[in-house]
Structure formats: C-alpha cells, structure tokens
Enzyme design. Structure first.
Site, short mmCIF file in Angstrom:
data_model
loop_
_atom_site.label_atom_id
_atom_site.label_comp_id
_atom_site.label_asym_id
_atom_site.label_seq_id
_atom_site.Cartn_x
_atom_site.Cartn_y
_atom_site.Cartn_z
N TYR A 190 0.86 -1.30 -0.13
CA TYR A 190 0.05 0.04 0.03
C TYR A 190 0.86 1.37 -0.05
CZ TYR A 190 -3.85 -2.99 1.08
OH TYR A 190 -4.90 -4.07 1.01
N LYS A 220 5.44 -14.48 4.33
CA LYS A 220 5.76 -15.30 3.22
C LYS A 220 7.25 -15.44 3.19
CE LYS A 220 4.14 -17.62 -0.15
NZ LYS A 220 3.44 -18.88 -0.10
#
Ligand code: NAI
Length: 335
Positions: free
Chosen positions: A124, A172
């Site tokens: 973002y 991740k």
C-alpha cells in the site's frame, strides 16, 4: 467534560450507519460532541478536494475520528482516501478484533482473536510503476525495519496487557526472502522482551488454512498490510460477517476508528445496513478515550439485541431495518 470527535460520514451505507451511532450515543448520554466532516468522492464533487483541509485540521485538533466507509475506484481514479488518511496521520496500527457473539450464526464457537495489520507500508506504499510500451506493471512492497518493529511491538504490548499467551507473526518469508524475512526478524527481536508470550509464526497460505479449520488456536495475529487486510475479511467470515467486525487505525498521536467493511453499494440507501460493526468501532473509540462505562453499556445492549434474530438486520438472517435495529439497541440501554 464533553469531548469533541471528528465524524466522517463516508459513502454508500456510511450516512445510515453513522446516523445509527449518533442516535445510540445520544440515548446513552455519551459525553461526545461531533464535528462533522467528509472526504472522498462527495467532497471532490462539492469543493474539488478529496481530503479537505478542514478535515485535516479537525482531526489534528481532536486527535480522534470515527469514520464511515469511503469508495475507492477499482483500477482507476484517485488513490484510496482511507490509505491516504492512514499515511498522513501515521496510523500504523490497524487493530481488528474478531470474536464470536451469542446469537450470531457462525461456523465456530469461541473464536476470540485480534489482528494487528501494518497500516502504512507494504504493497500500500503506492510504489507502482507501469511501462505502457511493454505493458508491464511493478508494484513494490516496501517493508522497513522501523515499520515492522513498531507494529509487532504494538501486538506484543496488547498481548501482554490483555494476558494473551501467543502472538502469531504471519509472513511469506519462504518466497519473499527480503521483505518477509525482515518482518519475521522483527517478530523474533520484539519477542525477546516478552519471554512469557509464545512467538508463533505462520506462512500466510498455511495461516488461511489453519484459520478456517481451527481458528480458536489463535490469540493475537500480526501481519504486513496486504496479508492483514485479507486475513481480517477472512476472520470476519468466521464470526458472522462484515456487518459485525470493528476496527481501529491507531498512531502515536491520532486514532481513526472505522469498521472493516466498505461502502456496501449493493444495499446502500435501502435501510438494510447492519450498524453493529461501526457501533463496535465506536465502542473501541470509547475505550481509547477512557469512557469505559459508556462503552460497556452500549456493548451490552448490542450483544443483547444480537441474541434475537428477529431484531437483527438481513445479513444476520433477520428482517429489521438499520433504524429498527438501532431502536432495539437503545431500548436495552435504557433498561
Ligand atoms: P464491502 O465491505 O462494501 O461489501 C462486501 C459485502 O458485504 C457486500 O455484499 C455488502 O453488502 C456486505 N456488507 C458490508 N458491510 C455491511 C454491513 N454493515 N451490513 C450488511 N452487509 C454489509 O466491500 P466491497 O463491495 O468490496 O467494496 C465496496 C467499496 O468500499 C469499494 O469502493 C471499496 O474500495 C470500499 N472499501 C472501503 C473501506 C473503508 O472505507 N475502510 C474498506 C473496504 C472497502
């Protein structure tokens, strides 16, 4: 003493659910007065500004705002006003509790977890590059040590304060060996100050699977911006849907409280919106303002109302309108 809070009505169902909060606050005699502002497509049309300077000044002055949802055009148009407000006021913690409620149908009983979503960076950050000629788009997920450390710290601080046993860091790092590893390392570093709290870590895909199989195993969850966004909608689905889950955007100076859901254009203006999520966000706000007595009274009234399906809105299987639901809540405050 009455405190002033900035109120942003928002788009879609925003005006209906902010009206519900105002009505409930009035009935509960909460010592809050509203300074009404707006942002987004409404103010863009009215005064040519997406985020009017009067709104910025109001939030700077009051330090606290309650916000209805704002439309963000998909794949075109202006940059999300929600994201901009979070960045302007450095609201780095997006706190989203997900708790099962008696009477609200859900797949699981006893879910009680809270998501801490990093709110200012990641995908973002707005670092998108598009090569028109080659038709290639690069979106950069900015993850910084400072940004990771402070959100993980906030999650551990909360766990410590609330007596939670475990903090799960979602990442991740198997694929994102730089950004993912940095976030995970922040978790390891912060956890050293909290030896009584278990540090758990999960790769995001496994986290999704674990959540839909056994969500009760989680307590406090902390994630980067996009993972936190997706996980919080998933968790909303575990406890009754977007109509019931609250949220807060918290920085060191300013806090803006808003529901997890969006403008719900499919039901806007029809009196069908469930105001519970925004009411619960307003309850988080009252706790933040140390107005616990009022928070507890409204929380109790909402929970009592939700026990009766016929008093609930359509998303929860009832047939009450937004206004009727609000009145049922108010009746229970008066008792
Ligand atoms: P959405 O959350 O607005 O709606 C998803 C589904 O949940 C719809 O079927 C809707 O009717 C239902 N729903 C949501 N809130 C509800 C409520 N209070 N009561 C009953 N049903 C409810 O998500 P969508 O459709 O993806 O987004 C619509 C717009 O909202 C987009 O412009 C999006 O960018 C914006 N948005 C704004 C947010 C914010 O202001 N913080 C957050 C999420 C989306």
């Amino acid at each position: 003493m009455t405190k002033t809070v900035t109120l942003i009505k928002g788009d879609g169902i925003g005006p209906e659910i902010t009206e519900a909060v105002k009505t409930v606050f009035k009935a509960a005699q909460v010592p809050v007065s509203w300074e009404e502002e707006n942002a987004g497509q409404t103010t863009l049309a009215e005064c040519g500004e997406l985020i009017p300077s009067s709104l910025i000044e109001s939030i700077k002055k009051n330090k606290i705002a309650l916000k209805g949802p704002l439309t963000t055009p998909v794949g075109k148009g202006f940059k999300s006003v929600n994201v901009q407000l979070r960045q302007i006021f450095d609201l780095y913690q997006n706190v989203r509790p997900c708790v099962t409620t008696e009477g609200v149908e859900s797949r699981f009983k006893d879910v009680n977890l809270v998501i801490f979503r990093e709110n200012t960076e990641g995908l973002y950050a707005g670092l998108e590059f598009f090569d028109e000629r080659l038709q290639i788009s690069d979106s950069v997920a900015r993850v910084t040590w400072e940004g990771s450390y402070r959100i993980v710290k906030a999650a551990f601080e909360y766990a410590d304060r609330m007596g939670c046993k475990k903090v799960t860091v979602v990442h991740k790092a198997n694929i994102l060996k730089s950004a993912g590893k940095l976030f995970l390392k922040a978790g390891e570093e912060v956890s050293k100050d909290y030896p009584h709290i278990e540090l758990d870590d999960k790769i995001v895909d496994n986290m999704c699977m674990q959540l839909v199989i056994k969500p009760q195993q989680f307590d406090v969850v902390v994630a980067t911006n996009l993972f936190g966004d997706i996980l919080s909608d998933l968790c909303a689905g575990l406890v009754g849907g977007l109509g019931v889950v609250s949220g807060a955007n918290i920085g060191d100076e300013v806090a803006i409280f808003e529901a997890v859901h969006g403008t719900a254009p499919d039901i806007a203006g029809q009196g069908k919106a469930n105001p519970t999520a925004l009411l619960r966000s307003a309850i988080m706000m009252l706790h933040h303002m140390d107005l616990r007595e009022y928070a507890d009274a409204i929380d109790h009234a909402i929970n009592e109302t939700l026990k009766h399906k016929e008093q609930c809105t359509g998303d929860l299987g009832g047939s009450a309108t937004t206004e009727e639901f609000t009145n049922f809540v108010i009746e229970k405050i008066k008792k």
